[in-house]
Scaffold this active site. Structure first.
Site, mmCIF file in Angstrom:
data_model
loop_
_atom_site.group_PDB
_atom_site.id
_atom_site.type_symbol
_atom_site.label_atom_id
_atom_site.label_comp_id
_atom_site.label_asym_id
_atom_site.label_seq_id
_atom_site.Cartn_x
_atom_site.Cartn_y
_atom_site.Cartn_z
ATOM 1 N N ASP A 95 0.782 21.757 17.909
ATOM 2 C CA ASP A 95 0.598 23.084 18.484
ATOM 3 C C ASP A 95 0.670 22.985 20.001
ATOM 4 O O ASP A 95 0.017 22.130 20.600
ATOM 5 C CB ASP A 95 -0.752 23.665 18.047
ATOM 6 N N TYR A 97 0.913 25.179 23.961
ATOM 7 C CA TYR A 97 0.045 26.047 24.786
ATOM 8 C C TYR A 97 0.980 26.683 25.804
ATOM 9 O O TYR A 97 0.775 26.591 26.990
ATOM 10 C CB TYR A 97 -1.003 25.129 25.435
ATOM 11 N N HIS A 102 -1.564 33.438 28.475
ATOM 12 C CA HIS A 102 -2.702 32.945 27.684
ATOM 13 C C HIS A 102 -3.442 31.832 28.438
ATOM 14 O O HIS A 102 -4.663 31.886 28.595
ATOM 15 C CB HIS A 102 -2.216 32.430 26.332
ATOM 16 N N GLU A 169 -5.371 33.102 16.448
ATOM 17 C CA GLU A 169 -4.382 32.868 17.489
ATOM 18 C C GLU A 169 -3.029 33.263 16.922
ATOM 19 O O GLU A 169 -2.553 32.658 15.952
ATOM 20 C CB GLU A 169 -4.371 31.409 17.959
ATOM 21 N N GLU A 171 0.733 33.205 16.779
ATOM 22 C CA GLU A 171 1.715 32.235 17.256
ATOM 23 C C GLU A 171 3.005 32.339 16.443
ATOM 24 O O GLU A 171 3.051 33.002 15.403
ATOM 25 C CB GLU A 171 1.150 30.809 17.113
ATOM 26 N N ASP A 203 -3.271 30.289 14.091
ATOM 27 C CA ASP A 203 -4.033 29.059 14.342
ATOM 28 C C ASP A 203 -5.512 29.443 14.466
ATOM 29 O O ASP A 203 -6.050 29.571 15.567
ATOM 30 C CB ASP A 203 -3.505 28.404 15.625
ATOM 31 N N ARG A 207 -14.327 28.859 18.291
ATOM 32 C CA ARG A 207 -14.421 28.646 19.740
ATOM 33 C C ARG A 207 -15.649 27.865 20.163
ATOM 34 O O ARG A 207 -15.617 27.134 21.162
ATOM 35 C CB ARG A 207 -14.405 30.003 20.451
ATOM 36 N N GLN A 210 -15.006 24.258 19.307
ATOM 37 C CA GLN A 210 -13.956 23.792 20.223
ATOM 38 C C GLN A 210 -14.526 23.504 21.619
ATOM 39 O O GLN A 210 -14.228 22.471 22.220
ATOM 40 C CB GLN A 210 -12.866 24.861 20.295
ATOM 41 N N LYS A 223 -10.186 23.502 15.157
ATOM 42 C CA LYS A 223 -8.918 24.095 14.766
ATOM 43 C C LYS A 223 -8.348 23.518 13.468
ATOM 44 O O LYS A 223 -7.403 24.082 12.914
ATOM 45 C CB LYS A 223 -7.887 23.920 15.889
ATOM 46 N N THR A 227 -4.771 26.589 9.119
ATOM 47 C CA THR A 227 -3.703 27.225 9.894
ATOM 48 C C THR A 227 -2.840 27.968 8.886
ATOM 49 O O THR A 227 -2.343 27.364 7.929
ATOM 50 C CB THR A 227 -2.846 26.158 10.625
ATOM 51 N N GLU A 328 -9.528 36.198 24.413
ATOM 52 C CA GLU A 328 -9.037 36.940 25.584
ATOM 53 C C GLU A 328 -9.398 38.418 25.494
ATOM 54 O O GLU A 328 -9.831 39.020 26.470
ATOM 55 C CB GLU A 328 -7.521 36.801 25.694
HETATM 56 MN MN MN Z 1 -3.121 27.447 18.907
#
Ligand code: MN
Length: 378
Positions: A95, A97, A102, A169, A171, A203, A207, A210, A223, A227, A328
């Site tokens: 994965d 970024y 973001h 997430e 993606e 994903d 948090r 993480q 994570k 997925t 976010e």
């Molecule tokens: Mn991700």
């Protein structure tokens, strides 16, 4: 015919009917063409797409032409009567970024006092991490709230329990068909020689787990619990009209990353929670292109294998309602959304939808990614 699944699209998936064997099929409208029944080919009498993926771009193109030719007359089975499966056996999962918006917003949330929200390396290389291939699941699979260590604000020591900050997430995932030799790098010009197509991807992220675990080696258990990917793989061949120039890169990246050749996909994403659209991230705003991610992933000689999956990272645009994560959208959990919520609650249903321009002037609907949050079992 179901919008977005016309003969200009023809995405691949794996299905079974009434307890029968798994077969490879192509979606056409509200139906699915059984490719083993239609062609007799052994690579379609398989429980996953991998045998077909490994055959490479020439066979992919010939097959697409063959399916297009037989599509008007081919019998289809209503998709509503079928069970859909994870379409390919995932080899390795990486994965990235790659969204500047973001990464910048996350930097501002987590490091509010820093002068520069992006890490020093961010504009020089596509940052990524190796994820867990074995927990990639098909759209529709429930996601159980994970348990783990999380540290409450102001505390030194962690506690154990269900995550309190379960996030999504939004993606895009790239599906590798043709592998590469261990010890050789895949050039930035070779995306179409290796990558068969794309899937929608969520994903799921805890948090609080993480935040406690990620220094210094990056994401791990926050994570790796699940997925989700779409049941349909859209071939790159269906996305010829979706390529667009990405924003200019400054500073110019190193030569192996193909400076000046940043072509990306103009895919529109919708993030829906419990039936309400909470954001619309534009994939065309990404900083790092898929060709650059692939070149970077292999520049040290790491090989590709059939079934490898590499994902974009959270897709976020510049606007306040273009963020691909609740982290976010809620500014780190400090600003509830209009429904009063920040992160995901048990019973919430998250659905990601994707659409892209078609060569015929209409729009393709890519496979959706949906999942319901189930209570923790710890
Ligand atoms: Mn991700």
């Amino acid at each position: 015919m179901s919008d977005g699944f016309g003969p200009d699209h023809l995405p691949y998936g794996v299905f079974s009917r009434a307890g029968g064997p798994r077969r490879v099929g192509v979606r056409l409208g509200d139906g699915v063409i059984d490719l083993h029944a239609a062609t007799g080919r052994d690579d379609f009498a398989q429980p996953c797409l991998n045998a077909f993926l490994a055959r490479g771009p020439q066979v992919w193109a010939e097959t697409r032409a063959e399916v297009l030719a037989l599509a008007p007359e081919a019998p289809t089975v209503p998709v509503a009567d079928l069970t859909l499966y994870l379409p390919f056996e995932v080899a390795d999962y990486v994965d990235f970024y790659a969204s500047e918006h973001h990464a910048t917003t996350v930097g501002r949330i987590f490091r509010p006092d820093a002068a520069e929200p992006l890490p020093l390396n961010w504009r020089h290389l596509p940052v990524g991490y190796h994820g867990r291939a074995g927990t990639v699941v098909v759209s529709g699979t429930p996601v159980v709230r994970p348990c783990g260590q999380r540290r409450d604000p102001g505390q030194d020591a962690p506690t154990f329990g269900p995550t309190r900050r379960l996030d999504l997430e939004a993606e895009l995932g790239y599906v590798v068909g043709v592998g590469s030799r261990h010890g050789s790098a895949v050039p930035h010009t070779a995306l179409a020689d290796h990558v068969f197509g794309v899937v929608g991807l969520n994903d799921w992220s805890a948090r609080d787990l993480q935040a406690w675990e990620y220094v210094p080696l990056g994401p791990f258990l926050g994570k790796s619990f699940a997925t989700s990917v779409s049941a349909w793989v859209t071939p790159l061949a269906a996305l010829d009209a979706a390529w667009c120039d990405l924003p200019a890169q400054d500073p110019e990246p190193l030569a192996y990353l193909g400076p000046g050749l940043t072509r990306g996909l103009d895919i529109a994403v919708e993030v829906e929670v419990n039936g309400t659209v909470v954001s619309r991230p534009p994939y065309s705003s990404q900083y790092w292109s898929p060709a650059q991610m692939l070149a970077h992933l292999t520049v040290n000689g790491a090989c590709l294998r059939t079934g490898d999956l590499f994902a974009s990272g959270t897709i976020s645009g510049p606007g306040p309602e273009e963020s691909g994560s609740l982290l976010e959208l809620s500014w780190g959990g400090t600003r509830p959304r209009p429904d009063g919520r920040t992160f995901l609650a048990d019973g919430d249903v998250v659905t990601l939808r994707y659409s892209a321009p078609s060569v015929t002037g209409g729009r393709l609907t890519l496979g959706e990614v949906t999942g319901r949050v189930e209570p923790a079992v710890c």
